[in-house]
Design a protein around this motif. Structure first.
Motif, PDB file in Angstrom:
ATOM      1  N   PHE A 230       2.544  29.149 -18.617  1.00 16.71           N
ATOM      2  CA  PHE A 230       2.678  28.466 -17.337  1.00 16.71           C
ATOM      3  C   PHE A 230       1.702  27.299 -17.203  1.00 16.71           C
ATOM      4  CE2 PHE A 230       4.147  32.835 -16.543  1.00 16.71           C
ATOM      5  CZ  PHE A 230       5.441  32.545 -16.112  1.00 16.71           C
ATOM      6  N   GLY A 231       0.539  27.402 -17.811  1.00 15.58           N
ATOM      7  CA  GLY A 231      -0.434  26.308 -17.748  1.00 15.58           C
ATOM      8  C   GLY A 231       0.089  25.062 -18.433  1.00 15.58           C
ATOM      9  N   THR A 232       0.654  25.241 -19.637  1.00 10.49           N
ATOM     10  CA  THR A 232       1.224  24.102 -20.371  1.00 10.49           C
ATOM     11  C   THR A 232       2.396  23.496 -19.627  1.00 10.49           C
ATOM     12  OG1 THR A 232       0.582  25.162 -22.454  1.00 10.49           O
ATOM     13  CG2 THR A 232       2.191  23.394 -22.582  1.00 10.49           C
ATOM     14  N   ALA A 233       3.236  24.365 -19.079  1.00 14.26           N
ATOM     15  CA  ALA A 233       4.394  23.871 -18.333  1.00 14.26           C
ATOM     16  C   ALA A 233       3.956  23.097 -17.086  1.00 14.26           C
ATOM     17  CB  ALA A 233       5.292  25.032 -17.944  1.00 14.26           C
ATOM     18  N   SER A 234       2.946  23.592 -16.401  1.00 19.37           N
ATOM     19  CA  SER A 234       2.450  22.907 -15.202  1.00 19.37           C
ATOM     20  C   SER A 234       1.864  21.546 -15.555  1.00 19.37           C
ATOM     21  CB  SER A 234       1.383  23.762 -14.510  1.00 19.37           C
ATOM     22  OG  SER A 234       1.919  25.004 -14.096  1.00 19.37           O
TER      23      SER A 234
ATOM     24  N   TYR B   8      10.819  23.900 -18.959  1.00 19.40           N
ATOM     25  CA  TYR B   8      11.565  25.149 -18.746  1.00 19.40           C
ATOM     26  C   TYR B   8      11.270  26.172 -19.840  1.00 19.40           C
ATOM     27  CZ  TYR B   8      15.575  28.248 -19.386  1.00 19.40           C
ATOM     28  OH  TYR B   8      16.363  29.344 -19.613  1.00 19.40           O
ATOM     29  N   ARG B   9      11.274  25.733 -21.092  1.00 18.77           N
ATOM     30  CA  ARG B   9      11.077  26.672 -22.196  1.00 18.77           C
ATOM     31  C   ARG B   9       9.656  27.223 -22.218  1.00 18.77           C
ATOM     32  NH1 ARG B   9      12.886  24.672 -28.005  1.00 18.77           N
ATOM     33  NH2 ARG B   9      11.134  23.263 -27.678  1.00 18.77           N
ATOM     34  N   ASP B  10       8.687  26.343 -21.961  1.00 17.65           N
ATOM     35  CA  ASP B  10       7.298  26.824 -21.950  1.00 17.65           C
ATOM     36  C   ASP B  10       7.045  27.781 -20.793  1.00 17.65           C
ATOM     37  OD1 ASP B  10       6.530  25.502 -24.230  1.00 17.65           O
ATOM     38  OD2 ASP B  10       5.760  23.739 -23.188  1.00 17.65           O
ATOM     39  N   ALA B  11       7.665  27.528 -19.648  1.00 11.35           N
ATOM     40  CA  ALA B  11       7.399  28.348 -18.470  1.00 11.35           C
ATOM     41  C   ALA B  11       8.165  29.654 -18.484  1.00 11.35           C
ATOM     42  CB  ALA B  11       7.728  27.558 -17.207  1.00 11.35           C
ATOM     43  N   PHE B  12       9.460  29.616 -18.801  1.00  7.57           N
ATOM     44  CA  PHE B  12      10.315  30.777 -18.594  1.00  7.57           C
ATOM     45  C   PHE B  12      10.761  31.469 -19.885  1.00  7.57           C
ATOM     46  CE2 PHE B  12      11.069  27.845 -15.004  1.00  7.57           C
ATOM     47  CZ  PHE B  12      10.540  28.631 -13.992  1.00  7.57           C
TER      48      PHE B  12
END
Length: 213
Positions: A181-185, A172-176
């Motif tokens: 978004f790449g790391t979160a995915s 959540y923190r990495d994406a939003f």
């Protein structure tokens, strides 16, 4: 997960006894199901408060040093786990109680006639007959443990010093927050693989102990 299941099983065994007024206690034990994660976390936030929290008040009355529950890295994850156990007890208790009530009473009557004690009946009848329900509860609880998010976000926000930064909150923190978004995915894929591996392992190893008859 083990603590939640053990406490829920103990409460379910108590609530399964045919005693007067036991329905009231069944309602109390399962009441945490009806409380949202956000509302529960806010209550626990006040309980853990370093100055006005109930826990530190009790420690003060006992002349024990106060604990920075959500600020100290050594206690933060324990504090979140404590609140999570309380939140999950209601659901686990209700499922286990349903499993206990589906056990044929004739099995217990036959065991009593043969002179079997309570703990022998628990070990030889209750737990084997409850094993399908326990298998389901353990599998679901493990999956839910991997997906812990709400209480982390409200209580600690992953801190202090990343002590409670579980994988879903990290996604959540990495994406939003950081917009990576790449790391979160990539983390989401890892989470999926972890849950899949644990579930398959549970079916391969845990199902061997399950008795369906």
């Amino acid at each position: 997960v083990p603590v939640t299941i053990v406490i829920s099983l103990f409460l379910a065994l108590l609530a399964n006894e045919k005693l007067k007024g036991i329905g009231f206690f069944r309602t109390i034990f399962s009441s945490t199901m009806g409380i949202s994660v956000a509302a529960s976390s806010v209550v626990w936030l006040f309980l853990f408060h370093p100055s006005i929290g109930v826990f530190n008040r009790v420690l003060s009355l006992l002349n024990l040093p106060q604990i920075q529950w959500l600020i100290d890295p050594e206690w933060a994850l324990f504090s979140v786990a404590l609140s999570t156990i309380w939140m999950n007890i209601g659901f686990t208790f209700l499922i286990l109680l349903g499993g206990l009530q589906n056990i044929d009473e004739h099995l217990y009557e036959s065991a009593r006639i043969d002179g079997a004690g309570y703990f022998y009946r628990l070990r030889r009848i209750t737990l084997p007959m409850l094993s399908p329900t326990l298998f389901f509860v353990i599998t679901v609880s493990l999956i839910n443990a991997f997906q812990t998010f709400g209480q982390i976000d409200i209580l600690t926000k992953g801190g202090p010093t990343q002590a409670t930064n579980v994988i879903v909150y990290s996604i959540y923190r990495d994406a939003f927050v950081n917009f990576q978004f790449g790391t979160a995915s990539a983390q989401a894929v890892i989470l999926f693989v972890c849950i899949l591996f644990v579930t398959i392992l549970q079916f391969k190893l845990g199902e061997r102990k399950v008795h369906y008859q």
